[in-house]
Design an enzyme around this catalytic site. Structure first.
Site, PDB file in Angstrom:
ATOM      1  CD1 TRP A   1     -35.948   8.131   9.197  1.00  0.00           C
ATOM      2  CD2 TRP A   1     -36.157  10.354   9.420  1.00  0.00           C
ATOM      3  NE1 TRP A   1     -37.108   8.375   9.905  1.00  0.00           N
ATOM      4  CE2 TRP A   1     -37.260   9.729  10.062  1.00  0.00           C
ATOM      5  CE3 TRP A   1     -36.083  11.747   9.435  1.00  0.00           C
ATOM      6  CZ2 TRP A   1     -38.269  10.445  10.709  1.00  0.00           C
ATOM      7  CZ3 TRP A   1     -37.086  12.455  10.073  1.00  0.00           C
ATOM      8  CH2 TRP A   1     -38.170  11.816  10.699  1.00  0.00           C
TER       9      TRP A   1
ATOM     10  CG  ASN B   1     -42.335  22.181  26.495  1.00  0.00           C
ATOM     11  OD1 ASN B   1     -42.036  21.029  26.181  1.00  0.00           O
ATOM     12  ND2 ASN B   1     -43.445  22.759  26.072  1.00  0.00           N
TER      13      ASN B   1
ATOM     14  CD1 TRP C   1     -38.874   9.880  14.592  1.00  0.00           C
ATOM     15  CD2 TRP C   1     -38.417   9.390  16.715  1.00  0.00           C
ATOM     16  NE1 TRP C   1     -39.426   8.648  14.873  1.00  0.00           N
ATOM     17  CE2 TRP C   1     -39.163   8.323  16.168  1.00  0.00           C
ATOM     18  CE3 TRP C   1     -38.013   9.302  18.046  1.00  0.00           C
ATOM     19  CZ2 TRP C   1     -39.509   7.182  16.897  1.00  0.00           C
ATOM     20  CZ3 TRP C   1     -38.351   8.170  18.790  1.00  0.00           C
ATOM     21  CH2 TRP C   1     -39.096   7.124  18.204  1.00  0.00           C
TER      22      TRP C   1
ATOM     23  CD1 TRP D   1     -37.100  13.494  21.874  1.00  0.00           C
ATOM     24  CD2 TRP D   1     -36.668  14.218  19.792  1.00  0.00           C
ATOM     25  NE1 TRP D   1     -36.027  14.354  21.928  1.00  0.00           N
ATOM     26  CE2 TRP D   1     -35.729  14.805  20.670  1.00  0.00           C
ATOM     27  CE3 TRP D   1     -36.588  14.522  18.436  1.00  0.00           C
ATOM     28  CZ2 TRP D   1     -34.732  15.681  20.225  1.00  0.00           C
ATOM     29  CZ3 TRP D   1     -35.592  15.393  17.990  1.00  0.00           C
ATOM     30  CH2 TRP D   1     -34.684  15.956  18.881  1.00  0.00           C
TER      31      TRP D   1
HETATM   32  C1  LIG Z   1     -38.476  16.868  22.296  1.00  0.00           C
HETATM   33  C2  LIG Z   1     -38.944  16.911  23.738  1.00  0.00           C
HETATM   34  C3  LIG Z   1     -38.411  16.018  24.665  1.00  0.00           C
HETATM   35  C4  LIG Z   1     -38.846  16.037  25.998  1.00  0.00           C
HETATM   36  N1  LIG Z   1     -38.286  15.155  26.895  1.00  0.00           N
HETATM   37  C5  LIG Z   1     -38.728  15.146  28.185  1.00  0.00           C
HETATM   38  C6  LIG Z   1     -38.183  14.235  29.125  1.00  0.00           C
HETATM   39  O1  LIG Z   1     -37.331  13.396  28.816  1.00  0.00           O
HETATM   40  N2  LIG Z   1     -38.627  14.306  30.404  1.00  0.00           N
HETATM   41  C7  LIG Z   1     -39.593  15.192  30.800  1.00  0.00           C
HETATM   42  O2  LIG Z   1     -39.957  15.214  31.982  1.00  0.00           O
HETATM   43  N3  LIG Z   1     -40.151  16.043  29.919  1.00  0.00           N
HETATM   44  C8  LIG Z   1     -39.746  16.055  28.633  1.00  0.00           C
HETATM   45  N4  LIG Z   1     -40.292  16.955  27.739  1.00  0.00           N
HETATM   46  C9  LIG Z   1     -41.447  17.771  28.163  1.00  0.00           C
HETATM   47  C10 LIG Z   1     -41.118  19.164  28.725  1.00  0.00           C
HETATM   48  O3  LIG Z   1     -40.217  19.843  27.898  1.00  0.00           O
HETATM   49  C11 LIG Z   1     -40.548  19.136  30.157  1.00  0.00           C
HETATM   50  O4  LIG Z   1     -41.326  18.301  30.972  1.00  0.00           O
HETATM   51  C12 LIG Z   1     -40.560  20.545  30.748  1.00  0.00           C
HETATM   52  O5  LIG Z   1     -39.737  21.389  29.978  1.00  0.00           O
HETATM   53  C13 LIG Z   1     -40.080  20.498  32.170  1.00  0.00           C
HETATM   54  O6  LIG Z   1     -40.014  21.792  32.717  1.00  0.00           O
HETATM   55  P1  LIG Z   1     -40.896  22.160  33.977  1.00  0.00           P
HETATM   56  O7  LIG Z   1     -40.743  21.108  35.025  1.00  0.00           O
HETATM   57  O8  LIG Z   1     -40.522  23.550  34.361  1.00  0.00           O
HETATM   58  O9  LIG Z   1     -42.361  22.090  33.365  1.00  0.00           O
HETATM   59  P2  LIG Z   1     -43.743  22.766  33.803  1.00  0.00           P
HETATM   60  O10 LIG Z   1     -44.204  23.608  32.676  1.00  0.00           O
HETATM   61  O11 LIG Z   1     -43.647  23.395  35.126  1.00  0.00           O
HETATM   62  O12 LIG Z   1     -44.733  21.504  33.834  1.00  0.00           O
HETATM   63  C14 LIG Z   1     -44.974  20.734  35.014  1.00  0.00           C
HETATM   64  C15 LIG Z   1     -44.651  19.283  34.734  1.00  0.00           C
HETATM   65  O13 LIG Z   1     -45.504  18.793  33.725  1.00  0.00           O
HETATM   66  C16 LIG Z   1     -44.801  17.813  32.950  1.00  0.00           C
HETATM   67  N5  LIG Z   1     -44.762  18.244  31.542  1.00  0.00           N
HETATM   68  C17 LIG Z   1     -44.755  19.499  31.057  1.00  0.00           C
HETATM   69  N6  LIG Z   1     -44.759  19.487  29.702  1.00  0.00           N
HETATM   70  C18 LIG Z   1     -44.759  18.187  29.331  1.00  0.00           C
HETATM   71  C19 LIG Z   1     -44.762  17.512  28.080  1.00  0.00           C
HETATM   72  N7  LIG Z   1     -44.780  18.163  26.902  1.00  0.00           N
HETATM   73  N8  LIG Z   1     -44.727  16.166  28.076  1.00  0.00           N
HETATM   74  C20 LIG Z   1     -44.709  15.466  29.226  1.00  0.00           C
HETATM   75  N9  LIG Z   1     -44.724  16.047  30.443  1.00  0.00           N
HETATM   76  C21 LIG Z   1     -44.744  17.389  30.492  1.00  0.00           C
HETATM   77  C22 LIG Z   1     -43.400  17.705  33.529  1.00  0.00           C
HETATM   78  O14 LIG Z   1     -43.371  16.623  34.424  1.00  0.00           O
HETATM   79  C23 LIG Z   1     -43.239  19.028  34.236  1.00  0.00           C
HETATM   80  O15 LIG Z   1     -42.318  18.989  35.291  1.00  0.00           O
HETATM   81  C24 LIG Z   1     -39.863  16.957  26.395  1.00  0.00           C
HETATM   82  C25 LIG Z   1     -40.392  17.843  25.454  1.00  0.00           C
HETATM   83  C26 LIG Z   1     -39.943  17.826  24.148  1.00  0.00           C
HETATM   84  C27 LIG Z   1     -40.552  18.788  23.155  1.00  0.00           C
END
Ligand SMILES: Cc1cc2nc3c(=O)[nH]c(=O)nc-3n(C[C@H](O)[C@H](O)[C@H](O)COP(=O)(O)OP(=O)(O)OC[C@H]3O[C@@H](n4cnc5c(N)ncnc54)[C@H](O)[C@@H]3O)c2cc1C
Length: 491
Positions: free
Chosen positions: A316, A351, A369, A392
C-alpha cells in the site's frame, strides 16, 4: 417506584416497537414495563481496539431515532429513560433503583456486545435480578449456518442457499398496545449527550434527506414494495434513478427488522407474481447483509485484518494528499467525485458508486482499504460493523467471496454504463452540468471550445485526474502480481 416490580426492556440497535421480541414479552408479562436506552461509550469491550464508537453521521441518526422512539413509547405509556455510562454498572444501579424483577433485551450477534451482555448478566445475577435475552436482528442465528468445521460459510451463494433452506423466519410480532410504565424515573436529556453537530452544524444535508424512525422505515418499505420494486434487479445498479429501497440506515438502527422486510416482500410477491424475480433479488441483498453479519460474528476484527493473509504483504502507498483528494471529491473522475459528494451531503452513497469509489481508492491510488473503510465509518448514516468492512474487503480482493483483485473498475466506463446521461454527475458535480453526456465522465477529453462552452476550466473549476486511469491500473496489477508471486513461492 412502582409497588409491582417492573420489567426493564433494554433497547440497543432495535429502536422500534413492532417485532421487538423483548418488548413484546415484557408487555405480555402483565407487570409495569420500563424502557431504557444506555449510551455506552465506556464499557471496555465497546472501545478501541475491540470496537469503534459510531461515527459522526451515525451519531446524528441515533439522536433522531431515539427522539422518534421516545415519542412512540410516550404514546403507549412507557416513556424511554435515557442513561449514560458503562452498561453493566448503569443497568445494575437502575434495576435496583426501579426495584425491577428482570431485564429483557434482544441479542446482538457481535463479540463486543456479547462481552457487555456477560457483564450485565453478572451484575444482575449478583443482585438477584432476572434477565432474559431474545432473538436479535438476524434472519437466522449464526449457529444455524455453519460449515463442517463449524465455521461461517465464506462464499455467498451456498450461504444464501442454506439460509433459504431454513424456510421463512418467524412472523413479525405486533407492537404492544398500552403499557403501564413506571412514574418518576430520572432520565438524561438527549441534548446532554451531544450526539448532533453544533459548531459547525454539518448535518443540514442529512436533515434534508432523511426522516429517521420506525414510522418512516415502515412507510419506506411499503412505498418501495408498492411502487419501487418493479424492475429492481436492473434498476438497482443505476445511481441516476431512485431504484433501491433506501432502507439501510433504518435497518442499521433496528427501526425495522429483516424479518418484517422478508415477510412484507414475500407477501408482495405472492400478491403480484410478475414481481417475484425482482423481489427475490431484493431479498438476496438482504441476504448479503446477513452474510456480512455472520462473517463479523466469526471474525470480530473484520475491519482490521485481511481475511486473505496474502494481502498482509500488499505494498500500500502512504499518500495523505491522494487520500484527502478522494475524501474531498477532488480526484478529477466525475463518477468518483459525485459519489463522495453524495456521501458527504446525505450520509449514504449508491451501492454501485460505493464499489467504484472503493475500487478507485484501493486500486488506482493503492491506498489501504482500511483508510477508506474508516472514512465510510465516519460519514455513512448506515455505517455497519459487518457490511462496511466486508464490502471494503470484497472490493479490495482481500475478503470473503471477494472480487478478484485484477478486476479493476474503469471509472469512465462505469460512469458511462450506469449513469449514461450523466444525470447523477450533474446532480452532485454541478460545475460539470453543462457538459454533454459523451464528455461528462471524461471532461479532460473535451476540446478547449467544448470546455469553455460548458463553463469548465480544468484545474480551476474542476480538477484534472489525480492519476491516469491506465497507469493506475497497471500499477495496481503490478502490485498484485508481487503479492501473488510472493504467496506462491511461500507455498
Ligand atoms: C465499499 C462498500 C461499503 C458498504 N458499507 C455499507 C455499510 O456500512 N452499511 C450497509 O448497510 N451497507 C453497506 N454497503 C452495502 C450497500 O452499498 C448498501 O447496503 C446499499 O447501498 C443500501 O441501499 P439500499 O438500502 O437502498 O439497498 P437495497 O438495494 O434496497 O438493498 C436492501 C438492503 O439489503 C442490504 N444490502 C444491499 N446490498 C448489500 C451489500 N452489498 N452488503 C450488505 N448488505 C447489503 C442493505 O441492508 C439494504 O438496505 C457497502 C457497500 C460497499 C461497496
Amino acid at each position: 417506584m412502582t409497588s409491582v416490580p417492573p420489567i426493564i426492556v433494554w433497547f440497543r440497535d432495535d429502536l422500534r416497537l413492532s417485532d421487538h421480541p423483548a418488548l413484546h414479552a415484557a408487555a405480555n408479562a402483565g407487570v409495569p414495563v420500563i424502557c431504557l436506552y444506555v449510551h455506552d461509550e465506556e464499557s471496555p469491550a465497546l472501545k478501541p481496539p475491540s470496537a469503534r464508537p459510531p461515527g459522526g453521521a451515525a451519531r446524528w441518526w441515533l439522536a433522531q431515532s431515539l427522539r422518534s422512539l421516545q415519542a412512540s413509547l410516550g404514546v403507549i405509556g412507557a416513556p424511554l429513560v435515557l442513561r449514560k455510562g458503562p452498561a453493566a454498572s448503569v443497568i445494575g444501579k437502575f434495576a435496583r433503583e426501579a426495584n425491577a424483577r428482570a431485564v429483557f433485551w434482544n441479542e446482538i450477534a457481535q463479540a463486543p456486545h456479547q462481552a457487555v451482555v456477560r457483564e450485565v448478566e453478572a451484575v444482575l445475577a449478583r443482585d438477584g435480578i432476572g434477565s432474559q435475552k431474545f432473538p436479535g436482528d438476524l434472519l437466522a442465528a449464526p449457529a444455524n449456518i455453519r460449515n463442517k468445521e463449524g465455521r461461517c460459510l465464506r462464499v455467498f451463494t451456498p450461504f444464501w442457499r442454506r439460509l433459504q433452506m431454513l424456510g421463512d423466519p418467524p412472523k413479525p410480532l405486533p407492537a404492544p398496545g398500552k403499557l403501564s410504565g413506571a412514574p418518576n424515573l430520572a432520565s438524561d436529556t438527549l441534548e446532554s449527550w451531544h450526539l448532533e453537530p453544533v459548531a459547525p452544524d454539518w448535518a443540514a444535508g442529512l436533515r434534508d434527506t432523511w426522516n429517521p424512525g420506525e414510522a418512516s422505515a415502515q412507510a419506506r418499505l411499503a412505498a418501495f414494495l408498492e411502487n419501487g420494486v418493479a424492475g429492481y434487479a436492473g434498476e438497482r445498479d443505476r445511481p441516476d434513478r431512485d431504484g433501491t429501497s433506501n432502507l439501510s440506515p433504518h435497518l442499521r438502527f433496528g427501526e425495522i427488522s429483516p424479518r418484517q422486510i422478508w415477510h412484507a416482500a414475500r407477501f408482495a410477491a405472492a400478491d403480484r407474481p410478475p414481481l417475484s424475480g425482482d423481489i427475490d433479488k431484493f431479498l438476496s441483498e438482504l441476504g448479503w447483509r446477513e452474510f456480512c453479519r455472520h462473517l463479523l460474528f466469526d471474525v470480530p476484527d473484520l475491519s482490521k485484518r485481511n481475511l486473505q493473509p496474502s494481502f498482509d504483504a500488499f505494498p500500500w502507498r502512504h499518500d495523505p494528499g491522494a487520500l484527502r483528494a478522494w475524501q474531498r471529491a477532488g480526484t478529477g473522475y466525475p463518477i468518483v467525485d459525485a459519489g463522495m459528494r453524495e456521501l458527504w451531503h446525505s450520509g449514504v452513497m449508491h451501492n454501485r458508486v460505493r464499489m467504484v469509489v472503493a475500487s478507485f481508492l484501493v486500486k488506482h491510488l493503492l491506498i489501504d482499504w482500511r483508510c477508506g473503510e474508516q472514512w465510510f465509518w465516519d460519514t455513512l448514516v448506515d455505517a455497519d460493523a459487518g457490511s462496511n468492512p466486508a464490502n471494503w474487503q470484497w472490493v479490495a480482493g482481500s475478503g470473503a467471496d471477494a472480487a478478484p483483485y485484477f478486476r479493476v473498475f474503469n471509472p469512465i466506463l462505469q460512469g458511462q454504463k450506469f449513469d449514461p446521461d450523466g444525470a447523477y454527475v450533474r446532480r452532485w458535480v454541478p460545475e460539470l452540468a453543462l457538459l454533454p453526456a459523451g464528455l461528462i465522465h471524461q471532461p479532460w477529453t473535451a476540446t478547449p471550445l467544448e470546455l469553455a462552452g460548458a463553463g469548465v476550466e480544468l484545474g480551476n473549476t474542476y480538477p484534472t485526474p489525480i492519476v491516469d486511469h491506465r497507469a493506475g491500473r497497471e500499477r495496481a496489477l503490478a502490485a498484485y502480481t508481487r503479492i501473488r508471486n510472493a504467496s506462491m513461492t511461500s507455498v
